[in-house]
Motif scaffolding. Structure first.
Motif, PDB file in Angstrom:
ATOM      1  N   ARG A  59       0.901  -1.127  -0.074  1.00  0.00           N
ATOM      2  CA  ARG A  59       0.054  -0.065   0.061  1.00  0.00           C
ATOM      3  C   ARG A  59       0.915   1.132   0.022  1.00  0.00           C
ATOM      4  N   ALA A  60       2.057   1.287  -0.487  1.00  0.00           N
ATOM      5  CA  ALA A  60       2.776   2.202  -0.490  1.00  0.00           C
ATOM      6  C   ALA A  60       2.349   3.383  -1.430  1.00  0.00           C
ATOM      7  N   ARG A  61       2.435   4.797  -0.981  1.00  0.00           N
ATOM      8  CA  ARG A  61       2.232   5.805  -1.487  1.00  0.00           C
ATOM      9  C   ARG A  61       3.297   6.289  -2.497  1.00  0.00           C
ATOM     10  N   ILE A  62       4.354   5.400  -2.398  1.00  0.00           N
ATOM     11  CA  ILE A  62       5.375   5.996  -3.279  1.00  0.00           C
ATOM     12  C   ILE A  62       6.097   4.782  -4.118  1.00  0.00           C
ATOM     13  N   MET A  63       6.071   4.612  -5.424  1.00  0.00           N
ATOM     14  CA  MET A  63       6.682   3.558  -5.942  1.00  0.00           C
ATOM     15  C   MET A  63       7.991   4.126  -6.790  1.00  0.00           C
ATOM     16  N   ILE A  64       9.008   3.435  -6.501  1.00  0.00           N
ATOM     17  CA  ILE A  64      10.334   3.638  -7.052  1.00  0.00           C
ATOM     18  C   ILE A  64      10.692   2.532  -8.139  1.00  0.00           C
ATOM     19  N   VAL A  65      11.080   3.214  -9.424  1.00  0.00           N
ATOM     20  CA  VAL A  65      11.033   2.294 -10.511  1.00  0.00           C
ATOM     21  C   VAL A  65      12.587   2.491 -10.903  1.00  0.00           C
ATOM     22  N   GLY A  66      13.278   1.378 -11.195  1.00  0.00           N
ATOM     23  CA  GLY A  66      14.577   1.396 -11.751  1.00  0.00           C
ATOM     24  C   GLY A  66      14.485   0.599 -13.297  1.00  0.00           C
ATOM     25  N   GLU A  67      15.681   0.612 -13.514  1.00  0.00           N
ATOM     26  CA  GLU A  67      15.701  -0.240 -14.875  1.00  0.00           C
ATOM     27  C   GLU A  67      15.765  -1.545 -15.010  1.00  0.00           C
ATOM     28  N   ALA A  68      16.830  -2.106 -14.364  1.00  0.00           N
ATOM     29  CA  ALA A  68      16.640  -3.790 -14.539  1.00  0.00           C
ATOM     30  C   ALA A  68      17.664  -4.093 -13.263  1.00  0.00           C
ATOM     31  N   PRO A  69      17.601  -5.599 -12.987  1.00  0.00           N
ATOM     32  CA  PRO A  69      18.465  -5.890 -11.849  1.00  0.00           C
ATOM     33  C   PRO A  69      19.893  -5.910 -12.225  1.00  0.00           C
ATOM     34  N   GLY A  70      20.958  -5.701 -11.343  1.00  0.00           N
ATOM     35  CA  GLY A  70      22.011  -5.956 -11.701  1.00  0.00           C
ATOM     36  C   GLY A  70      22.641  -7.334 -10.893  1.00  0.00           C
ATOM     37  N   ALA A  71      24.072  -7.442 -11.052  1.00  0.00           N
ATOM     38  CA  ALA A  71      24.552  -8.839 -10.473  1.00  0.00           C
ATOM     39  C   ALA A  71      23.931  -9.129  -8.960  1.00  0.00           C
ATOM     40  N   GLU A  72      24.116  -8.262  -8.108  1.00  0.00           N
ATOM     41  CA  GLU A  72      23.655  -8.552  -6.666  1.00  0.00           C
ATOM     42  C   GLU A  72      22.315  -8.715  -6.584  1.00  0.00           C
ATOM     43  N   ALA A  89      10.725  -1.492  -7.405  1.00  0.00           N
ATOM     44  CA  ALA A  89      10.634  -2.311  -8.727  1.00  0.00           C
ATOM     45  C   ALA A  89      11.430  -1.900  -9.773  1.00  0.00           C
ATOM     46  N   ASN A  90      11.658  -2.690 -11.023  1.00  0.00           N
ATOM     47  CA  ASN A  90      12.314  -2.378 -12.110  1.00  0.00           C
ATOM     48  C   ASN A  90      11.427  -2.561 -13.326  1.00  0.00           C
ATOM     49  N   VAL A  91      11.762  -2.068 -14.488  1.00  0.00           N
ATOM     50  CA  VAL A  91      11.053  -2.058 -15.679  1.00  0.00           C
ATOM     51  C   VAL A  91      11.385  -3.615 -16.080  1.00  0.00           C
ATOM     52  N   LEU A  92      12.452  -3.947 -16.051  1.00  0.00           N
ATOM     53  CA  LEU A  92      12.846  -5.490 -16.327  1.00  0.00           C
ATOM     54  C   LEU A  92      12.940  -6.217 -15.122  1.00  0.00           C
ATOM     55  N   LYS A  93      12.420  -7.482 -15.193  1.00  0.00           N
ATOM     56  CA  LYS A  93      12.492  -8.449 -13.902  1.00  0.00           C
ATOM     57  C   LYS A  93      13.645  -9.079 -14.151  1.00  0.00           C
ATOM     58  N   THR A 147      -7.493   4.463 -14.120  1.00  0.00           N
ATOM     59  CA  THR A 147      -7.894   5.761 -14.188  1.00  0.00           C
ATOM     60  C   THR A 147      -6.986   6.808 -13.723  1.00  0.00           C
ATOM     61  N   GLY A 148      -7.092   8.048 -14.432  1.00  0.00           N
ATOM     62  CA  GLY A 148      -6.407   9.029 -13.941  1.00  0.00           C
ATOM     63  C   GLY A 148      -4.991   9.005 -14.147  1.00  0.00           C
ATOM     64  N   GLU A 149      -4.021  10.197 -13.813  1.00  0.00           N
ATOM     65  CA  GLU A 149      -2.790  10.326 -13.944  1.00  0.00           C
ATOM     66  C   GLU A 149      -1.954  10.043 -12.635  1.00  0.00           C
ATOM     67  N   ARG A 150      -0.757   9.643 -12.797  1.00  0.00           N
ATOM     68  CA  ARG A 150       0.069   9.624 -11.488  1.00  0.00           C
ATOM     69  C   ARG A 150       1.394  10.337 -11.929  1.00  0.00           C
ATOM     70  N   PRO A 151       1.761  11.445 -10.733  1.00  0.00           N
ATOM     71  CA  PRO A 151       2.832  12.169 -11.036  1.00  0.00           C
ATOM     72  C   PRO A 151       4.231  11.394 -10.990  1.00  0.00           C
ATOM     73  N   VAL A 152       5.009  11.882 -12.054  1.00  0.00           N
ATOM     74  CA  VAL A 152       6.375  10.903 -11.944  1.00  0.00           C
ATOM     75  C   VAL A 152       7.552  11.918 -11.653  1.00  0.00           C
ATOM     76  N   CYS A 153       8.262  11.777 -10.750  1.00  0.00           N
ATOM     77  CA  CYS A 153       9.489  12.565 -10.315  1.00  0.00           C
ATOM     78  C   CYS A 153      10.759  11.609 -10.955  1.00  0.00           C
ATOM     79  N   VAL A 154      11.609  12.399 -11.916  1.00  0.00           N
ATOM     80  CA  VAL A 154      12.697  11.687 -12.691  1.00  0.00           C
ATOM     81  C   VAL A 154      13.877  12.066 -11.665  1.00  0.00           C
TER      82      VAL A 154
END
Ligand code: SF4
Length: 301
Positions: free
Chosen positions: A132-145, A178-182, A249-256
């Motif tokens: 139920r997070a109010r903020i979702m952080i999105v990266g690119e893809a997993p790295g080695a670790e 989460a990441n764009v690629l899993k 529905t609706g739009e979600r603000p995105v901070c880059v």
């Protein structure tokens, strides 16, 4: 992983493919098959239909692709499930965010083999945090670790991300990451278009499940994928953008923001060797401003 600086070709391709996929989905022209059963010896990933550790949506445990307890998501899931219910409700529309995430992780993604990255990954990195997070952080893809542990943003880049979260008065367990690629691209190479097309729908489903009030894109690739267009970091930072999903529905603000791995590299620049260069301060300032703009002075309650 961090991909700044680089040319726009990958971001543009990701954006084009995302827009194309969105168009196809919107007009019902595409259907996705369930993941086929994993082949022995292939990339790992729990098969939700056969793994003895798998649990039904609504249960108290969630698992990484390697079958290990994923405590943060599990904690969020339990907190999100009214009364800690173990029963799966028949109507998906009535599922809690945690139930939706667990269903997505176990029943939809499962031991996904929808793109060639399944051949080289060790673990699917689904993401973790509060359902139920109010903020979702999105990266690119997993790295080695991340590939080794099945968790997003661990290691040095993860530590830097944690410092940003804490610098604006939040806790990592209170957001969803989460990441764009899993799955990890080999040698942390740039993702290919078909990989983005195959995997980005999972990110959109995660966003629909969690319904965050603010999305934070780390780096140009994640920003391009969320915004559906090529993004230049120096133009994108400093203001909020909008994420749209035709199935929501609706739009979600995105901070880059800059990717933490990029900022780490800037820290170690050969000119001064100082820690805490301006990029780091700019990221914290940007994140703090976005949180205040979206949630007000008291932040996300
Ligand atoms: S990157 Fe995404 S689409 Fe490709 S195998 Fe992994 S989970 Fe499936």
């Amino acid at each position: 992983m961090s991909k700044e600086p680089r040319d726009d070709s990958v971001g543009a391709l990701a954006a084009d493919l995302a827009a194309h996929l969105e168009h196809l989905e919107r007009f019902g022209g595409v259907r996705y098959l369930d993941a086929p059963a994993p082949r022995s010896g292939g990339g790992s990933g729990a098969n939700p239909r056969s793994s003895p550790g798998a649990t039904a949506p609504g249960s108290e445990r969630a698992f990484t692709s390697a079958g290990r307890p994923q405590e943060q998501l599990a904690a969020g899931a339990v907190a999100a499930a009214p009364g800690g219910s173990r029963q799966q409700t028949a109507d998906p529309a009535s599922w809690t965010p945690a139930q939706k995430l667990i269903h997505l992780q176990q029943r939809v993604i499962g031991a996904c083999r929808r793109c060639p990255l399944c051949e080289t990954r060790r673990n699917i990195v689904f993401g973790e945090g509060s359902a139920r997070a109010r903020i979702m952080i999105v990266g690119e893809a997993p790295g080695a670790e991340e590939d080794n542990t099945g968790r997003p943003f661990v290691g040095a880049a993860g530590q830097r991300l944690n410092s940003w979260i804490e610098a604006v008065g939040l806790e990592r367990r209170g957001v969803f990451i989460a990441n764009v690629l899993k799955c990890r691209p080999p040698n942390n190479r740039d993702p290919f278009g078909p990989e983005v097309m195959a995997c980005s729908k999972f990110l959109r489903a995660q966003i629909r499940a969690v319904r965050p009030a603010l999305l934070v894109a780390l780096g140009r690739f994640a920003a391009s994928a969320l915004l559906g267009r090529p993004v230049r970091m120096n133009q994108a930072m400093g203001r909020l953008h909008s994420y749209r999903d035709p199935r929501d529905t609706g739009e979600r603000p995105v901070c880059v923001l800059y990717h933490p791995a990029y900022v780490l590299r800037q820290d170690r620049g050969p000119d001064t060797g100082e820690i805490g260069k301006p990029e780091n301060e700019k990221v914290i300032e940007e994140l703090r401003r976005a949180v205040a703009e979206v949630f007000g002075a008291n932040g996300p309650a």
